[in-house]
Design a protein around this motif. Structure first.
Motif, PDB file in Angstrom:
ATOM      1  N   GLU A  95     -10.819 -15.018 -31.949  1.00 16.48           N
ATOM      2  CA  GLU A  95     -11.286 -14.645 -30.603  1.00 16.48           C
ATOM      3  C   GLU A  95     -11.076 -15.744 -29.566  1.00 16.48           C
ATOM      4  O   GLU A  95     -11.317 -15.527 -28.382  1.00 16.48           O
ATOM      5  CB  GLU A  95     -12.792 -14.296 -30.644  1.00 16.48           C
ATOM      6  CG  GLU A  95     -13.114 -13.046 -31.450  1.00 16.48           C
ATOM      7  CD  GLU A  95     -14.427 -12.391 -31.025  1.00 16.48           C
ATOM      8  OE1 GLU A  95     -15.008 -12.788 -29.987  1.00 16.48           O
ATOM      9  OE2 GLU A  95     -14.867 -11.482 -31.752  1.00 16.48           O
ATOM     10  N   THR A  96     -10.676 -16.937 -30.022  1.00 14.36           N
ATOM     11  CA  THR A  96     -10.769 -18.107 -29.143  1.00 14.36           C
ATOM     12  C   THR A  96      -9.416 -18.762 -28.840  1.00 14.36           C
ATOM     13  O   THR A  96      -9.328 -19.984 -28.800  1.00 14.36           O
ATOM     14  CB  THR A  96     -11.720 -19.135 -29.779  1.00 14.36           C
ATOM     15  OG1 THR A  96     -11.327 -19.319 -31.154  1.00 14.36           O
ATOM     16  CG2 THR A  96     -13.161 -18.667 -29.732  1.00 14.36           C
ATOM     17  N   VAL A  97      -8.391 -17.966 -28.623  1.00 10.06           N
ATOM     18  CA  VAL A  97      -7.092 -18.534 -28.272  1.00 10.06           C
ATOM     19  C   VAL A  97      -7.099 -18.862 -26.778  1.00 10.06           C
ATOM     20  O   VAL A  97      -7.318 -17.983 -25.941  1.00 10.06           O
ATOM     21  CB  VAL A  97      -5.942 -17.564 -28.621  1.00 10.06           C
ATOM     22  CG1 VAL A  97      -4.608 -18.126 -28.147  1.00 10.06           C
ATOM     23  CG2 VAL A  97      -5.921 -17.291 -30.116  1.00 10.06           C
ATOM     24  N   ASP A  98      -6.923 -20.145 -26.463  1.00 11.26           N
ATOM     25  CA  ASP A  98      -7.041 -20.559 -25.060  1.00 11.26           C
ATOM     26  C   ASP A  98      -5.924 -21.496 -24.610  1.00 11.26           C
ATOM     27  O   ASP A  98      -5.990 -22.066 -23.527  1.00 11.26           O
ATOM     28  CB  ASP A  98      -8.411 -21.200 -24.805  1.00 11.26           C
ATOM     29  CG  ASP A  98      -8.631 -22.458 -25.636  1.00 11.26           C
ATOM     30  OD1 ASP A  98      -7.746 -22.819 -26.450  1.00 11.26           O
ATOM     31  OD2 ASP A  98      -9.698 -23.080 -25.472  1.00 11.26           O
ATOM     32  N   ARG A  99      -4.910 -21.685 -25.458  1.00  6.86           N
ATOM     33  CA  ARG A  99      -3.776 -22.514 -25.049  1.00  6.86           C
ATOM     34  C   ARG A  99      -2.554 -22.125 -25.859  1.00  6.86           C
ATOM     35  O   ARG A  99      -2.680 -21.670 -27.003  1.00  6.86           O
ATOM     36  CB  ARG A  99      -4.104 -24.004 -25.203  1.00  6.86           C
ATOM     37  CG  ARG A  99      -4.535 -24.384 -26.602  1.00  6.86           C
ATOM     38  CD  ARG A  99      -5.350 -25.679 -26.639  1.00  6.86           C
ATOM     39  NE  ARG A  99      -5.524 -26.135 -28.012  1.00  6.86           N
ATOM     40  CZ  ARG A  99      -6.456 -25.666 -28.824  1.00  6.86           C
ATOM     41  NH1 ARG A  99      -7.312 -24.741 -28.431  1.00  6.86           N
ATOM     42  NH2 ARG A  99      -6.534 -26.112 -30.067  1.00  6.86           N
ATOM     43  N   LEU A 120      -7.804 -12.652 -29.425  1.00  8.11           N
ATOM     44  CA  LEU A 120      -8.298 -12.456 -28.066  1.00  8.11           C
ATOM     45  C   LEU A 120      -7.979 -13.728 -27.295  1.00  8.11           C
ATOM     46  O   LEU A 120      -7.890 -14.811 -27.872  1.00  8.11           O
ATOM     47  CB  LEU A 120      -9.812 -12.211 -28.044  1.00  8.11           C
ATOM     48  CG  LEU A 120     -10.361 -11.049 -28.872  1.00  8.11           C
ATOM     49  CD1 LEU A 120     -11.885 -10.963 -28.701  1.00  8.11           C
ATOM     50  CD2 LEU A 120      -9.708  -9.736 -28.488  1.00  8.11           C
ATOM     51  N   ILE A 121      -7.833 -13.606 -26.001  1.00  4.61           N
ATOM     52  CA  ILE A 121      -7.689 -14.773 -25.141  1.00  4.61           C
ATOM     53  C   ILE A 121      -9.088 -15.131 -24.632  1.00  4.61           C
ATOM     54  O   ILE A 121      -9.777 -14.295 -24.033  1.00  4.61           O
ATOM     55  CB  ILE A 121      -6.741 -14.486 -23.954  1.00  4.61           C
ATOM     56  CG1 ILE A 121      -5.337 -14.072 -24.449  1.00  4.61           C
ATOM     57  CG2 ILE A 121      -6.673 -15.684 -23.006  1.00  4.61           C
ATOM     58  CD1 ILE A 121      -4.563 -15.144 -25.211  1.00  4.61           C
ATOM     59  N   GLN A 122      -9.513 -16.367 -24.912  1.00  7.71           N
ATOM     60  CA  GLN A 122     -10.832 -16.814 -24.440  1.00  7.71           C
ATOM     61  C   GLN A 122     -10.709 -17.338 -23.023  1.00  7.71           C
ATOM     62  O   GLN A 122      -9.948 -18.274 -22.753  1.00  7.71           O
ATOM     63  CB  GLN A 122     -11.402 -17.899 -25.345  1.00  7.71           C
ATOM     64  CG  GLN A 122     -12.794 -18.343 -24.886  1.00  7.71           C
ATOM     65  CD  GLN A 122     -13.382 -19.460 -25.732  1.00  7.71           C
ATOM     66  OE1 GLN A 122     -12.755 -19.945 -26.668  1.00  7.71           O
ATOM     67  NE2 GLN A 122     -14.591 -19.876 -25.382  1.00  7.71           N
ATOM     68  N   ALA A 139      -5.020 -17.511 -17.034  1.00  2.00           N
ATOM     69  CA  ALA A 139      -5.000 -16.534 -18.130  1.00  2.00           C
ATOM     70  C   ALA A 139      -3.707 -15.712 -18.153  1.00  2.00           C
ATOM     71  O   ALA A 139      -3.131 -15.482 -19.221  1.00  2.00           O
ATOM     72  CB  ALA A 139      -6.214 -15.610 -18.032  1.00  2.00           C
ATOM     73  N   GLU A 140      -3.252 -15.301 -16.993  1.00  2.42           N
ATOM     74  CA  GLU A 140      -2.072 -14.426 -16.955  1.00  2.42           C
ATOM     75  C   GLU A 140      -0.846 -15.129 -17.538  1.00  2.42           C
ATOM     76  O   GLU A 140      -0.123 -14.566 -18.362  1.00  2.42           O
ATOM     77  CB  GLU A 140      -1.801 -13.954 -15.524  1.00  2.42           C
ATOM     78  CG  GLU A 140      -0.585 -13.047 -15.459  1.00  2.42           C
ATOM     79  CD  GLU A 140      -0.525 -12.188 -14.206  1.00  2.42           C
ATOM     80  OE1 GLU A 140      -1.327 -12.423 -13.272  1.00  2.42           O
ATOM     81  OE2 GLU A 140       0.327 -11.293 -14.159  1.00  2.42           O
ATOM     82  N   LEU A 157      -9.826  -9.765 -24.339  1.00  2.64           N
ATOM     83  CA  LEU A 157     -10.373 -11.019 -23.807  1.00  2.64           C
ATOM     84  C   LEU A 157     -11.771 -11.280 -24.373  1.00  2.64           C
ATOM     85  O   LEU A 157     -12.490 -10.366 -24.757  1.00  2.64           O
ATOM     86  CB  LEU A 157     -10.472 -10.949 -22.284  1.00  2.64           C
ATOM     87  CG  LEU A 157      -9.209 -10.620 -21.485  1.00  2.64           C
ATOM     88  CD1 LEU A 157      -9.528 -10.604 -19.982  1.00  2.64           C
ATOM     89  CD2 LEU A 157      -8.079 -11.593 -21.776  1.00  2.64           C
ATOM     90  N   MET A 158     -12.127 -12.558 -24.354  1.00  5.09           N
ATOM     91  CA  MET A 158     -13.455 -12.976 -24.809  1.00  5.09           C
ATOM     92  C   MET A 158     -13.981 -14.021 -23.822  1.00  5.09           C
ATOM     93  O   MET A 158     -13.202 -14.782 -23.236  1.00  5.09           O
ATOM     94  CB  MET A 158     -13.309 -13.585 -26.204  1.00  5.09           C
ATOM     95  CG  MET A 158     -14.575 -14.139 -26.818  1.00  5.09           C
ATOM     96  SD  MET A 158     -14.885 -15.882 -26.443  1.00  5.09           S
ATOM     97  CE  MET A 158     -15.796 -16.356 -27.916  1.00  5.09           C
ATOM     98  N   THR A 159     -15.293 -14.041 -23.628  1.00  4.55           N
ATOM     99  CA  THR A 159     -15.866 -15.127 -22.828  1.00  4.55           C
ATOM    100  C   THR A 159     -17.267 -15.498 -23.313  1.00  4.55           C
ATOM    101  O   THR A 159     -17.955 -14.702 -23.951  1.00  4.55           O
ATOM    102  CB  THR A 159     -15.928 -14.783 -21.324  1.00  4.55           C
ATOM    103  OG1 THR A 159     -16.075 -16.002 -20.571  1.00  4.55           O
ATOM    104  CG2 THR A 159     -17.083 -13.861 -20.969  1.00  4.55           C
TER     105      THR A 159
END
Ligand SMILES: *Cc1c(COP(=O)(O)O)cnc(C)c1O
Length: 228
Positions: A95-99, A120-122, A139-140, A157-159
């Motif tokens: 859930e925590t892909v951010d880079r 998911l993109i965090q 994010a885009e 997405l996740m936050t």
């Protein structure tokens, strides 16, 4: 106790969904089992709980092999690239892909294991310096690059909003995530073969999250009790 807690949560999620004009079946409950024993996880599973979330690779590794193989595991913690290999092996969804570097590492290892890994993109909607997640304005770009990786499938997405003791204070952040997800959906960025996942809401604010469009809530304390 765990069974009663899960039943209570499912009831409140369903009730909140109906009041918001949503279908209760569109909202999944992820049981966050960090710091919880295999026995407690099994207890929850026997009450019909099928999805569990873990925050730490080492802890998850030690537990997952002793748990029922039918469980679907989500990784919800901060993930270092050097742990991507174990993450790709142990979990069905990260859930925590951010880079991009992390996405590339996960893609490589998923290819090695011959699997397609859901992610998911965090998004760091609150733009907090100390928190993981890509800022909304990045994010885009991250999604456009990650979409090219053939062994990953972006499900949504996740936050994690800024900490607040009043759940109402989470609402604006949930709204921003929902708006971003709608915008990216329209652009066709997510797989259309499976329903979009919007992972937001924890023990304190999951009803607010459901009102604002969450399709997955991550709940620990309200199921298992306090972690200490
Ligand atoms: C621990 C954790 C949760 C669950 O928090 P509770 O307040 O115990 O429900 C949810 N999401 C993430 C990312 C977590 O780290």
């Amino acid at each position: 106790m765990i069974c009663a807690n899960i039943a209570h949560l499912r009831g409140r999620i369903a009730e909140t969904a109906r009041k918001s004009g949503r279908n209760p079946d569109d909202i999944q409950l992820l049981a966050v089992s960090k710091n919880m024993t295999v026995e407690k996880i099994e207890e929850a599973r026997q009450c019909g709980q099928k999805m569990f979330g873990e925050n730490f690779i080492q802890e998850a590794q030690a537990k997952i092999e002793h748990c029922d193989p039918s469980i679907v595991w989500h990784f919800i913690g901060h993930l270092q690239s050097n742990k991507a290999k174990q993450a790709a092996r142990l979990f069905q969804l990260i859930e925590t892909v951010d880079r991009l570097k992390l996405a590339q590492a996960l893609n490589r290892h998923a290819a090695h294991y011959g699997k397609i890994l859901d992610i998911l993109i965090q998004v760091n909607v609150g733009q907090e310096k100390q928190k993981s997640g890509i800022p909304p304005q990045g994010a885009e770009q991250l999604i456009r690059e990650t979409r090219k990786l053939e062994h990953l499938r972006i499900r949504g997405l996740m936050t994690i909003p800024p900490y607040a003791d009043n759940p109402e204070l989470s609402r604006p952040y949930f709204r921003i995530l929902k708006k971003l997800a709608d915008e990216f959906s329209k652009k066709g960025y997510f797989t259309n073969k499976a329903p979009l996942i919007l992972s937001m809401g924890m023990s304190a604010d999951y009803t607010v999250a459901v009102e604002e469009g969450a399709t997955l809530v991550r709940v620990g304390t309200a199921i298992f009790g306090n972690r200490i």
